[in-house]
Motif scaffolding. Structure first.
Motif, short mmCIF file in Angstrom:
data_model
loop_
_atom_site.label_atom_id
_atom_site.label_comp_id
_atom_site.label_asym_id
_atom_site.label_seq_id
_atom_site.Cartn_x
_atom_site.Cartn_y
_atom_site.Cartn_z
N LYS A 537 0.83 -1.20 0.00
CA LYS A 537 0.00 0.00 0.00
C LYS A 537 0.87 1.25 0.00
O LYS A 537 1.76 1.40 0.85
N GLN A 538 0.61 2.15 -0.90
CA GLN A 538 1.45 3.34 -1.04
C GLN A 538 1.29 4.32 0.10
O GLN A 538 2.18 5.14 0.33
N ASP A 539 0.17 4.25 0.82
CA ASP A 539 -0.07 5.20 1.91
C ASP A 539 0.17 4.59 3.29
O ASP A 539 -0.13 5.21 4.31
N GLU A 540 0.73 3.37 3.35
CA GLU A 540 0.93 2.71 4.64
C GLU A 540 2.04 3.39 5.44
O GLU A 540 3.13 3.60 4.95
N LYS A 541 1.72 3.71 6.71
CA LYS A 541 2.69 4.42 7.56
C LYS A 541 3.17 3.59 8.75
O LYS A 541 4.21 3.90 9.33
N LEU A 542 2.42 2.56 9.15
CA LEU A 542 2.72 1.89 10.41
C LEU A 542 3.19 0.45 10.26
O LEU A 542 4.14 0.03 10.93
N PHE A 543 2.56 -0.32 9.39
CA PHE A 543 2.79 -1.76 9.42
C PHE A 543 2.46 -2.36 8.07
O PHE A 543 1.42 -2.07 7.48
N ASP A 544 3.35 -3.21 7.58
CA ASP A 544 3.09 -3.93 6.35
C ASP A 544 3.94 -5.20 6.33
O ASP A 544 4.73 -5.46 7.25
N ILE A 545 3.78 -6.00 5.28
CA ILE A 545 4.48 -7.28 5.20
C ILE A 545 6.00 -7.12 5.18
O ILE A 545 6.70 -7.85 5.89
N PRO A 546 6.55 -6.19 4.39
CA PRO A 546 8.03 -6.07 4.42
C PRO A 546 8.59 -5.70 5.79
O PRO A 546 9.69 -6.13 6.14
N THR A 547 7.85 -4.95 6.58
CA THR A 547 8.31 -4.61 7.92
C THR A 547 8.39 -5.86 8.78
O THR A 547 9.36 -6.06 9.53
N THR A 548 7.40 -6.74 8.67
CA THR A 548 7.42 -7.98 9.44
C THR A 548 8.55 -8.90 8.98
O THR A 548 9.29 -9.46 9.80
N LEU A 549 8.70 -9.06 7.68
CA LEU A 549 9.76 -9.91 7.15
C LEU A 549 11.13 -9.42 7.58
O LEU A 549 12.00 -10.20 7.99
N MET A 550 11.34 -8.12 7.48
CA MET A 550 12.62 -7.53 7.86
C MET A 550 12.91 -7.73 9.33
O MET A 550 14.04 -8.07 9.73
N SER A 551 11.92 -7.54 10.19
CA SER A 551 12.16 -7.57 11.64
C SER A 551 12.51 -8.96 12.13
O SER A 551 13.27 -9.11 13.09
N ILE A 552 11.99 -9.99 11.50
CA ILE A 552 12.26 -11.37 11.92
C ILE A 552 13.52 -11.90 11.27
O ILE A 552 14.33 -12.59 11.90
N SER A 553 13.73 -11.57 10.00
CA SER A 553 14.85 -12.14 9.25
C SER A 553 16.16 -11.38 9.44
O SER A 553 17.25 -11.95 9.30
N GLY A 554 16.09 -10.09 9.70
CA GLY A 554 17.30 -9.28 9.77
C GLY A 554 17.80 -8.84 8.41
O GLY A 554 18.83 -8.17 8.30
N VAL A 555 17.08 -9.19 7.34
CA VAL A 555 17.41 -8.72 5.99
C VAL A 555 16.65 -7.43 5.74
O VAL A 555 15.44 -7.37 5.97
N PRO A 556 17.32 -6.36 5.31
CA PRO A 556 16.65 -5.06 5.18
C PRO A 556 15.59 -5.06 4.09
O PRO A 556 15.64 -5.88 3.15
N ALA A 557 14.66 -4.15 4.21
CA ALA A 557 13.59 -4.01 3.23
C ALA A 557 13.99 -3.00 2.15
O ALA A 557 14.49 -1.92 2.46
N TYR A 558 13.77 -3.38 0.93
CA TYR A 558 13.97 -2.46 -0.20
C TYR A 558 13.03 -1.27 -0.06
O TYR A 558 13.41 -0.12 -0.28
N LEU A 559 11.81 -1.57 0.37
CA LEU A 559 10.82 -0.52 0.62
C LEU A 559 9.78 -1.06 1.60
O LEU A 559 9.27 -2.16 1.42
N SER A 560 9.49 -0.28 2.65
CA SER A 560 8.41 -0.61 3.58
C SER A 560 7.77 0.69 4.04
O SER A 560 8.38 1.76 3.95
N ARG A 561 6.55 0.59 4.49
CA ARG A 561 5.80 1.76 5.00
C ARG A 561 6.04 3.00 4.15
O ARG A 561 6.49 4.04 4.62
N PRO A 562 5.72 2.92 2.86
CA PRO A 562 6.01 4.04 1.96
C PRO A 562 5.30 5.34 2.34
O PRO A 562 5.83 6.42 2.07
N GLY A 563 4.13 5.23 2.95
CA GLY A 563 3.42 6.44 3.35
C GLY A 563 4.19 7.26 4.35
O GLY A 563 4.13 8.49 4.34
N LEU A 564 4.95 6.57 5.25
CA LEU A 564 5.75 7.27 6.25
C LEU A 564 6.95 7.96 5.60
O LEU A 564 7.19 9.14 5.83
N TYR A 565 7.68 7.21 4.78
CA TYR A 565 8.89 7.77 4.18
C TYR A 565 8.56 8.85 3.15
O TYR A 565 9.37 9.74 2.91
N ALA A 566 7.38 8.77 2.55
CA ALA A 566 6.97 9.81 1.60
C ALA A 566 6.79 11.16 2.29
O ALA A 566 6.92 12.22 1.66
#
Length: 638
Positions: A537-566
């Motif tokens: 979701k382009q307007d997501e600010k708090l939580f999405d799938i890449p954030t969960t994957l990154m937090s458990i795996s330790g592999v960084p996200a190419y893009l997560s929570r785009p609404g926040l970084y925008a």
């Protein structure tokens, strides 16, 4: 090694505690101060957080290098202590330590049991746990360390109160733990242990071991004020400590600074004052909100304790501060005031607190007051309700004890600190500016935990001071142990959000397959990889799938929570826009070889989609590396 570290994590934690005590000895002796072992632990743990965090953040080096330096604290641990007879550990001290450990275990086990539900795709902890895990990974996981933001890889990290994240980051690095797993395995438990220890430590400084143990008893016997009386859930101490875990490390530093300040106000000495200031300023990179709430009451005590001949001017200085402080806060927030107007700027937090945090035991009451008296006329009642909501019964007990101390002229300079904090809290609830993230409640609410614990500790002090019979330290220690019994009953309910909107944040269902996919990515991931998830979701600010994957795996996200970084301004907003377009382009390509080559060039090692939204270049997912639940993953090797 087990997911949560097993015995090796216990061994590593013991090493950290020993090193912390050693660093506490070295630092306190460097300032020429004699402090007790629990205070040495608090000073040393704060120092270790900075020893680990600053080189990693500013020099971009592996946390292993400052981690070796931390071990030098063992030399301090071996140094002999010279205690007076009444300071030597005895039965009462060991009872207090047992109570501290018991309460910490009760609190920690509840958090751990709720985190374990994540394996069943149920999140029952505050949603920000995944964001915190990303910051921990930035310090400790070799797959992400040195690559900037975990949620927007290869961009500059945010300057944030980051110091406490380095401690679990070290555990991630040396024990190869998941950044998310280490939160309830180490970060929470160790911070809880330090926080509870700091309550005893300050209570002991103010009124000996009996006062420290009594403070533990009062802290454990009742849940926080959100569980009774007004039931204002937004001012729940235990909920706030867990939703903002950095506070678990800032609070011990804050209470340690107050304890050393108390020693200075009683006996003088530049070393004590210097150490107290050092601890005060250390709270800034642990939790800036705590620093902001404590600095003015701290200054009041310093001014009140000034030696002769400047002592006669102390009330003049305090009066000058009373005038200058509101002016300074309004000047900092001048753009907000101009935008909102004085009335809205001053009243908006109390209006939000008392009318939008249902359910409470006084729903509708503040709305009635505003209708009857206007927003400004209702402010005094709003402030009183807020203080009662923060501290509950302890507000009454503190005010009663403080009044008696004034009446019988038994007041100490340090006793003005919690009194000043109550006044200053009211000022901040009205005038604190909004930080860069746009949340106006940040500096007006987050550090209210100081009010709660300080009023409990001072209640214990006044009870010891005014008791007609001597309170036995041993009896107080046993009382603290017995207080663990009710704590086991109320703890499971104390940390769950009591505000209606909180269910969105601590009762979250994770997309099936995400956790299992993240565990697999952790095993497969290498330095240089990143995770990209299609169609986020382009307007997501708090939580999405890449954030969960990154937090458990330790592999960084190419893009997560785009609404926040925008909303973060250039260059992050531009990077977010470009990466959204890139992911859309890749997802809609028809050539698998071209798509894989593009992913490889973008540094994406894992391409993730929902099974209901397969890419055009592999509609059936026949070339995917993993299918689990609703998730498909393609491993893109360099």
């Amino acid at each position: 090694m087990s997911v949560n570290g097993g015995p090796w994590l216990g061994f590593a934690t013991a090493c950290v505690i020993i090193s912390a005590i050693g660093w506490g000895k070295l630092i306190s002796r460097g300032f020429g101060c004699g402090v007790l072992p629990e205070m040495q632990l608090l000073i040393g743990a704060t120092a270790i957080a900075y020893i680990l965090a600053l080189p990693v953040y500013f020099l971009n080096i592996s946390i292993l290098f400052p981690g070796v330096f931390v071990l030098l604290g063992n030399l301090g641990f071996l140094m002999n202590d010279e205690w007076r007879d009444e300071e030597k550990p005895g039965l009462s001290w060991f009872l207090a330590i047992a109570a501290i450990s018991g309460f910490s275990i009760i609190w920690s086990l509840d958090s751990t049991s709720r985190y374990e539900l994540l394996e069943q795709s149920h999140l029952r902890l505050w949603l920000d746990i995944f964001i915190h895990a990303g910051t921990i990974a930035e310090f400790g996981d070799p797959k992400i360390a040195g690559r900037g933001l975990s949620g927007l890889v290869d961009t500059a990290p945010t300057f944030y109160h980051f110091a406490s994240y380095a401690l679990p980051g070290l555990m991630v690095r040396i024990l190869l733990l998941s950044p998310a797993d280490v939160i309830t395995a180490f970060w929470f438990p160790f911070g809880i242990f330090l926080s509870v220890t700091s309550i005893f430590s300050l209570g002991r400084i103010l009124s000996n071991i009996a006062g420290g143990s009594l403070a533990l008893t009062l802290f454990a016997v009742l849940p926080d004020a959100a569980a009774y009386g007004l039931k204002q859930g937004f001012l729940s101490f235990h909920w706030m400590m867990e939703t903002s875990p950095g506070t678990l490390y800032a609070l011990p530093a804050a209470l340690a600074s107050v304890g050393i300040l108390a020693q200075w106000s009683r006996r003088g000495g530049v070393g004590y004052l210097g150490l107290a200031f050092a601890l005060l300023f250390s709270t800034f990179l642990l939790r800036a909100h705590v620093f902001m709430w404590l600095v003015v009451p701290f200054a009041v005590v310093v001014v009140a304790s000034l030696p002769v001949p400047v002592r006669r001017f102390r009330w003049h200085l305090i009066a000058l501060g009373v005038i200058a402080l509101p002016i300074a806060l309004l000047w900092v927030a001048r753009e907000e005031v101009k935008l909102l107007g004085y009335s809205s700027f001053i009243s908006r937090f109390l209006e939000l607190l008392h009318t939008h945090m249902e359910p409470t035991n006084y729903d509708g009451f503040y709305s009635y007051l505003m209708q009857s008296m206007g927003p400004l006329g209702a402010l005094p009642f709003g402030l009183l309700l807020a203080l009662v909501g923060m501290a509950g019964i302890w507000l009454l007990t503190f005010l009663s004890g403080f009044s008696l101390a004034l009446w019988y002229r038994k007041i100490e300079e340090i006793d003005w600190l919690p009194a000043a904090l109550l006044v200053y809290a009211c000022v901040l609830m009205l005038l604190a500016p909004t930080p860069f993230n746009g949340d106006s409640t940040e500096f007006r609410q987050r550090a209210f935990v100081l009010v709660y614990v300080l009023l409990i500790i001072w209640t214990a002090k006044f009870v010891v001071s005014f008791s007609r019979f001597r309170i036995s330290p041993t009896a107080a220690g046993f009382a603290a142990l017995f207080a663990l019994i009710p704590a086991t009953w109320w703890m499971p309910y104390a940390k769950v959000s009591r505000v209606a909107w909180g269910a969105y944040y601590d009762k979250v269902e994770i997309t099936p397959g995400v956790v299992a996919a993240a565990r697999w990515i952790k095993q497969e991931g290498q330095r240089g990889d990143s995770i990209a998830v299609a169609s986020i979701k382009q307007d997501e600010k708090l939580f999405d799938i890449p954030t969960t994957l990154m937090s458990i795996s330790g592999v960084p996200a190419y893009l997560s929570r785009p609404g926040l970084y925008a909303l973060s301004g250039y260059p992050r907003s531009e990077t977010t826009k470009l990466r959204l377009a890139e992911l859309s382009l890749i997802h809609n390509m028809t050539s698998a070889s071209e798509a894989r080559e593009r992913l490889k060039n973008d540094g994406i090692g894992f391409y993730v989609t929902l099974t209901t939204d397969m890419p055009l270049w592999d509609k059936e997912g026949s070339t995917s590396s993993l299918k689990v639940g609703d998730i498909a993953v393609w491993r893109i090797k360099r």
